[in-house]
Design a protein around this motif. Structure first.
Motif, PDB file in Angstrom:
ATOM      1  N   ARG A 144     -14.083   2.964   5.155  1.00  0.00           N
ATOM      2  CA  ARG A 144     -12.742   4.084   5.040  1.00  0.00           C
ATOM      3  C   ARG A 144     -12.910   4.629   6.631  1.00  0.00           C
ATOM      4  O   ARG A 144     -11.427   4.444   6.719  1.00  0.00           O
ATOM      5  CB  ARG A 144     -13.176   5.076   3.859  1.00  0.00           C
ATOM      6  CG  ARG A 144     -13.319   4.867   2.620  1.00  0.00           C
ATOM      7  CD  ARG A 144     -14.534   5.839   2.057  1.00  0.00           C
ATOM      8  NE  ARG A 144     -14.151   6.990   2.131  1.00  0.00           N
ATOM      9  CZ  ARG A 144     -13.234   8.198   1.495  1.00  0.00           C
ATOM     10  NH1 ARG A 144     -12.048   7.157   0.408  1.00  0.00           N
ATOM     11  NH2 ARG A 144     -12.552   9.003   1.890  1.00  0.00           N
ATOM     12  N   ALA A 198      -5.818  12.375  -7.076  1.00  0.00           N
ATOM     13  CA  ALA A 198      -4.974  10.958  -7.500  1.00  0.00           C
ATOM     14  C   ALA A 198      -5.099   9.758  -6.688  1.00  0.00           C
ATOM     15  O   ALA A 198      -5.050   8.223  -6.950  1.00  0.00           O
ATOM     16  CB  ALA A 198      -4.076  10.935  -8.244  1.00  0.00           C
ATOM     17  N   LEU A 199      -5.365  10.009  -5.465  1.00  0.00           N
ATOM     18  CA  LEU A 199      -5.500   9.340  -4.435  1.00  0.00           C
ATOM     19  C   LEU A 199      -6.774   8.522  -4.201  1.00  0.00           C
ATOM     20  O   LEU A 199      -7.027   7.361  -3.816  1.00  0.00           O
ATOM     21  CB  LEU A 199      -5.072   9.072  -3.081  1.00  0.00           C
ATOM     22  CG  LEU A 199      -3.960   8.545  -2.622  1.00  0.00           C
ATOM     23  CD1 LEU A 199      -2.568   7.660  -2.967  1.00  0.00           C
ATOM     24  CD2 LEU A 199      -3.752   9.312  -1.603  1.00  0.00           C
ATOM     25  N   THR A 219       0.834   3.864  -2.879  1.00  0.00           N
ATOM     26  CA  THR A 219       0.975   5.164  -2.253  1.00  0.00           C
ATOM     27  C   THR A 219       1.590   6.628  -2.853  1.00  0.00           C
ATOM     28  O   THR A 219       1.771   7.679  -3.179  1.00  0.00           O
ATOM     29  CB  THR A 219       0.657   5.477  -0.918  1.00  0.00           C
ATOM     30  OG1 THR A 219      -0.529   4.459  -0.264  1.00  0.00           O
ATOM     31  CG2 THR A 219       0.713   6.808  -0.098  1.00  0.00           C
ATOM     32  N   PRO A 223      -8.743   7.154  -6.513  1.00  0.00           N
ATOM     33  CA  PRO A 223      -9.240   5.638  -6.907  1.00  0.00           C
ATOM     34  C   PRO A 223      -9.064   4.350  -6.077  1.00  0.00           C
ATOM     35  O   PRO A 223      -9.856   3.570  -6.127  1.00  0.00           O
ATOM     36  CB  PRO A 223      -8.711   5.300  -8.141  1.00  0.00           C
ATOM     37  CG  PRO A 223      -8.033   6.995  -9.231  1.00  0.00           C
ATOM     38  CD  PRO A 223      -8.105   7.308  -7.487  1.00  0.00           C
ATOM     39  N   LEU A 224      -8.063   4.903  -4.832  1.00  0.00           N
ATOM     40  CA  LEU A 224      -7.532   3.829  -4.195  1.00  0.00           C
ATOM     41  C   LEU A 224      -8.563   4.224  -2.417  1.00  0.00           C
ATOM     42  O   LEU A 224      -9.374   3.249  -2.646  1.00  0.00           O
ATOM     43  CB  LEU A 224      -5.877   3.836  -3.388  1.00  0.00           C
ATOM     44  CG  LEU A 224      -5.046   3.518  -3.429  1.00  0.00           C
ATOM     45  CD1 LEU A 224      -4.814   1.751  -4.612  1.00  0.00           C
ATOM     46  CD2 LEU A 224      -4.124   3.549  -2.975  1.00  0.00           C
ATOM     47  N   THR A 225      -8.085   4.930  -2.252  1.00  0.00           N
ATOM     48  CA  THR A 225      -9.249   5.523  -1.384  1.00  0.00           C
ATOM     49  C   THR A 225     -10.807   5.427  -1.248  1.00  0.00           C
ATOM     50  O   THR A 225     -11.587   4.860  -0.452  1.00  0.00           O
ATOM     51  CB  THR A 225      -9.109   6.732  -0.471  1.00  0.00           C
ATOM     52  OG1 THR A 225      -9.359   7.809  -1.444  1.00  0.00           O
ATOM     53  CG2 THR A 225      -7.336   6.792  -0.324  1.00  0.00           C
ATOM     54  N   ALA A 271     -11.969   3.266  -2.876  1.00  0.00           N
ATOM     55  CA  ALA A 271     -12.406   1.697  -3.725  1.00  0.00           C
ATOM     56  C   ALA A 271     -13.765   1.342  -2.492  1.00  0.00           C
ATOM     57  O   ALA A 271     -14.071  -0.033  -2.260  1.00  0.00           O
ATOM     58  CB  ALA A 271     -11.274   1.018  -4.148  1.00  0.00           C
ATOM     59  N   LEU A 272     -13.270   2.027  -1.042  1.00  0.00           N
ATOM     60  CA  LEU A 272     -13.714   1.335   0.181  1.00  0.00           C
ATOM     61  C   LEU A 272     -15.685   1.796   0.541  1.00  0.00           C
ATOM     62  O   LEU A 272     -15.418   3.108   0.115  1.00  0.00           O
ATOM     63  CB  LEU A 272     -13.177   1.381   1.057  1.00  0.00           C
ATOM     64  CG  LEU A 272     -11.912   0.332   1.027  1.00  0.00           C
ATOM     65  CD1 LEU A 272     -10.645   0.728   2.723  1.00  0.00           C
ATOM     66  CD2 LEU A 272     -11.837  -1.242   1.205  1.00  0.00           C
ATOM     67  N   PRO A 273     -16.594   1.270   0.965  1.00  0.00           N
ATOM     68  CA  PRO A 273     -17.435   1.125   1.402  1.00  0.00           C
ATOM     69  C   PRO A 273     -16.626   2.577   2.576  1.00  0.00           C
ATOM     70  O   PRO A 273     -16.276   2.491   3.338  1.00  0.00           O
ATOM     71  CB  PRO A 273     -17.718   0.834   1.856  1.00  0.00           C
ATOM     72  CG  PRO A 273     -17.400  -0.141   2.284  1.00  0.00           C
ATOM     73  CD  PRO A 273     -16.399  -0.278   0.949  1.00  0.00           C
ATOM     74  N   VAL A 278      -2.908  15.372  -5.291  1.00  0.00           N
ATOM     75  CA  VAL A 278      -3.238  14.091  -4.278  1.00  0.00           C
ATOM     76  C   VAL A 278      -4.329  13.594  -4.315  1.00  0.00           C
ATOM     77  O   VAL A 278      -4.185  12.374  -3.808  1.00  0.00           O
ATOM     78  CB  VAL A 278      -1.869  14.467  -3.065  1.00  0.00           C
ATOM     79  CG1 VAL A 278      -1.895  12.923  -2.062  1.00  0.00           C
ATOM     80  CG2 VAL A 278      -0.724  14.626  -3.487  1.00  0.00           C
ATOM     81  N   ALA A 279      -5.181  14.011  -3.431  1.00  0.00           N
ATOM     82  CA  ALA A 279      -6.237  13.936  -3.240  1.00  0.00           C
ATOM     83  C   ALA A 279      -7.033  13.019  -4.060  1.00  0.00           C
ATOM     84  O   ALA A 279      -7.784  11.856  -4.138  1.00  0.00           O
ATOM     85  CB  ALA A 279      -6.952  14.731  -2.716  1.00  0.00           C
ATOM     86  N   ALA A 337       0.763  -1.193   0.095  1.00  0.00           N
ATOM     87  CA  ALA A 337      -0.426  -0.311   0.092  1.00  0.00           C
ATOM     88  C   ALA A 337       1.044   1.164  -0.039  1.00  0.00           C
ATOM     89  O   ALA A 337       0.785   2.238  -0.398  1.00  0.00           O
ATOM     90  CB  ALA A 337      -1.141  -0.019   1.023  1.00  0.00           C
ATOM     91  N   VAL A 352       1.570   7.263  -6.402  1.00  0.00           N
ATOM     92  CA  VAL A 352       0.805   7.787  -6.906  1.00  0.00           C
ATOM     93  C   VAL A 352       1.372   9.724  -6.232  1.00  0.00           C
ATOM     94  O   VAL A 352       1.200  11.299  -7.034  1.00  0.00           O
ATOM     95  CB  VAL A 352      -0.706   8.392  -6.183  1.00  0.00           C
ATOM     96  CG1 VAL A 352      -1.476   9.494  -5.944  1.00  0.00           C
ATOM     97  CG2 VAL A 352      -1.410   6.775  -6.605  1.00  0.00           C
ATOM     98  N   LEU A 353       2.043   9.620  -5.201  1.00  0.00           N
ATOM     99  CA  LEU A 353       2.289  10.852  -4.124  1.00  0.00           C
ATOM    100  C   LEU A 353       3.760  11.593  -5.459  1.00  0.00           C
ATOM    101  O   LEU A 353       4.067  12.934  -5.898  1.00  0.00           O
ATOM    102  CB  LEU A 353       2.884  10.908  -3.168  1.00  0.00           C
ATOM    103  CG  LEU A 353       2.465  10.260  -1.751  1.00  0.00           C
ATOM    104  CD1 LEU A 353       2.997  10.299  -0.746  1.00  0.00           C
ATOM    105  CD2 LEU A 353       0.773  11.925  -1.988  1.00  0.00           C
TER     106      LEU A 353
END
Lengths: 142, 142
Positions: free
Chosen positions: A126, A113-114, A21, A116-118, A120-122, A110-111, A17, A24-25
């Motif tokens: 989260r 681009a991130l 991350t 799709p990752l963050t 992904a969770l309900p 950053v927020a 992870a 992405v950064l």
DNA sequence: TATTGTTATACTCTATAACTATA
DNA sequence: TATAGTTATAGAGTATAACAATA
């Protein structure tokens, strides 16, 4: 039996992870024509004024490395040096208006681009993940 | 109202946790006299044989960057190049016995150095965090 | 004497561009 | 022509060591 040491699933997940991350950064920083370290410096100085040594300690870098980083950012008008009023040896580093704008755009990117990752969770997951990470980070490293 | 964009708590926690993890990884690599990238290459090749291009893609680096990384690791006896049997243009990269030992020690050191972080949570929370991270990572980036 | 910061030096990481060899 | 890899070049990031200025 595996030739490699038995892996800890949490260590594996955390490392993976983190690499995802960081990718992405790094990309977000590159889009702003900055290295990851430069973007990080801008983010740190977004709402603080720190001396060279404090900044270096914060980032885990040598003071000579900080000199170079600040030199380059100063040349680009993103940071500025100022004498420390209390210690004639010390140099404070401040973010400029232009630097703050770059920092803000970087944080937004950053927020984004991130997401799709963050994203992904309900929502409930989260919140759980955020809580667990905060609790884990809260523990100081040995 | 904050001057900076409103922050997403999960993004913040993820970024902070990633920086903390990267600091540990970088330190573990440095202890083995390796850069983080070098340690990562060794870890990837621990149980695979990959061509230069595949390795570069995997790491998100240019092929010329890979040439340099492999050059230095090869000089130190950690990696070796071999012709690809199926494509006369391709070069496979393999880990050496010495390289595998370094990779194993590095992985063990990473797990050990990360323990204060991962070990901060009780077992049930460790399992939850692992599960959440795996599910998050599982989602491909846009 | 100890601390703060800069400078000199060296090496790694990284990318771009030009090149060679093979497909 | 297109792809795989190397080499040349350049700039950024990093550390160590030596130094100047201040405490």
């Amino acid at each position: 039996m595996p030739a490699a040491p038995a892996a800890d699933p949490l260590v594996d997940a955390l490392v993976q992870a983190s690499f995802a991350t960081m990718a992405v950064l790094t990309k977000a920083a590159a889009d702003a024509d900055l290295s990851l370290t430069q973007l990080r410096v801008l983010a740190i100085l977004r709402d603080r004024r720190l001396r060279m040594t404090a900044l270096a300690d914060y980032l885990g870098l040598e003071k000579s490395t900080m000199s170079g980083l600040v030199d380059r950012a100063e040349k680009r008008g993103l940071l500025a040096r100022a004498p420390n009023p209390d210690d004639g040896r010390a140099v404070d580093v401040l973010i400029t208006v232009a630097g703050a704008e770059v920092a803000d755009r970087g944080a937004a990117e950053v927020a984004r681009a991130l997401a799709p990752l963050t994203g992904a969770l309900p929502p409930a997951d989260r919140r759980r993940l955020t809580d667990l990470l905060v609790r884990m980070i809260g523990t100081p490293l040995a």
